[in-house]
Design a protein around this motif. Structure first.
Motif, PDB file in Angstrom:
ATOM      1  N   LEU A  76      39.191  64.691  81.826  1.00 43.33           N
ATOM      2  CA  LEU A  76      38.365  63.658  81.184  1.00 43.33           C
ATOM      3  C   LEU A  76      37.086  64.181  80.553  1.00 43.33           C
ATOM      4  O   LEU A  76      36.540  63.540  79.652  1.00 43.33           O
ATOM      5  CB  LEU A  76      37.979  62.594  82.220  1.00 43.33           C
ATOM      6  N   LYS A  77      36.598  65.318  81.012  1.00 45.75           N
ATOM      7  CA  LYS A  77      35.246  65.769  80.649  1.00 45.75           C
ATOM      8  C   LYS A  77      34.934  65.707  79.153  1.00 45.75           C
ATOM      9  O   LYS A  77      33.898  65.161  78.765  1.00 45.75           O
ATOM     10  CB  LYS A  77      34.981  67.175  81.200  1.00 45.75           C
ATOM     11  N   PRO A  78      35.777  66.261  78.276  1.00 42.51           N
ATOM     12  CA  PRO A  78      35.439  66.209  76.838  1.00 42.51           C
ATOM     13  C   PRO A  78      35.323  64.778  76.326  1.00 42.51           C
ATOM     14  O   PRO A  78      34.504  64.491  75.450  1.00 42.51           O
ATOM     15  CB  PRO A  78      36.626  66.921  76.172  1.00 42.51           C
ATOM     16  N   TYR A  79      36.120  63.878  76.867  1.00 44.23           N
ATOM     17  CA  TYR A  79      36.125  62.486  76.424  1.00 44.23           C
ATOM     18  C   TYR A  79      34.934  61.716  76.987  1.00 44.23           C
ATOM     19  O   TYR A  79      34.392  60.829  76.337  1.00 44.23           O
ATOM     20  CB  TYR A  79      37.435  61.802  76.845  1.00 44.23           C
ATOM     21  N   LEU A  80      34.522  62.084  78.196  1.00 38.86           N
ATOM     22  CA  LEU A  80      33.348  61.443  78.791  1.00 38.86           C
ATOM     23  C   LEU A  80      32.108  61.769  77.982  1.00 38.86           C
ATOM     24  O   LEU A  80      31.231  60.926  77.789  1.00 38.86           O
ATOM     25  CB  LEU A  80      33.167  61.896  80.246  1.00 38.86           C
TER      26      LEU A  80
END
Length: 211
Positions: A76-80
């Motif tokens: 999820l990190k890039p999208y968060l």
């Protein structure tokens, strides 16, 4: 079952690869990263935390669930970042100077991360100066100190005194814990919060940020 329920179920049984795949699937289906984080990953870890509190699961189950959660968060990190999602607060954690025990500290870290808090782990043998410097550098709201030896508990007082003498006084809370630590000692040194278990520590930290 919804995909959130699938992720929560996989996380609770520590199925790391399945959590990653389901997280990716949810993103591909257009679900917001923030919703996946809060309603699936953190919610699943929250269930584990509650079960741990009730002695329904034990440390090994918590560890494998946490690994699965972190695998999902990595997806999820890039999208968060795109969503502008922010954590609920920053905690600096460590075992105090002179003490090399870290099992309890590590468990508290996992439980706090499971509540959506960002945790900066300074490791073991951490001086009061290191705690305070890390809190300043990371804009932390809480310093969490662990001790397993009665001989090192005094370092917790040094953290409280050092913080009170710093420009961050009043803005950063000090939490303490560990086998020999008590509420009476917490009151004596002027720390903000004592908890007797990892699950309680995570709940208490969240409450301190909400206040």
């Amino acid at each position: 079952m919804s995909i959130f329920e699938d992720i929560r179920a996989a996380l609770q049984t520590g199925k790391l690869a399945e959590v990653k795949a389901l997280t990716r699937q949810a993103l591909d289906e257009g679900v917001e990263a923030k919703s996946i984080l809060e309603d699936a990953l953190l919610a699943g870890m929250g269930i584990i935390g509650q079960k741990f509190k009730m002695n329904e699961v034990y440390v090994p189950e918590v560890l494998v669930a946490a690994r699965a959660m972190n695998a999902g968060i990595a997806v999820l990190k890039p999208y968060l970042a795109e969503d502008g999602a922010e954590g609920k607060g920053v905690v600096v954690i460590g075992t105090v100077k002179g003490d090399l025990h870290d099992i309890g500290k590590n468990l508290v870290k996992l439980m706090m991360e499971g509540k959506g808090l960002r945790v900066i782990d300074l490791g073991v043998n951490v001086s009061a100066e290191q705690f305070i410097a890390a809190a300043r550098e990371n804009n932390a709201g809480i310093i969490a100190c662990s001790a397993l030896l009665t001989t090192t508990m005094g370092e917790m007082r040094a953290v409280v005194d050092g913080l009170n003498a710093s420009p961050m006084a009043g803005n950063v809370r000090v939490m303490i814990g560990g086998a020999p630590v008590t509420q009476s000692f917490c009151d004596q040194i002027g720390a903000d919060k004592y908890t007797s278990s990892a699950a309680d520590a995570a709940d208490a930290a969240l409450e301190l940020f909400i206040r």
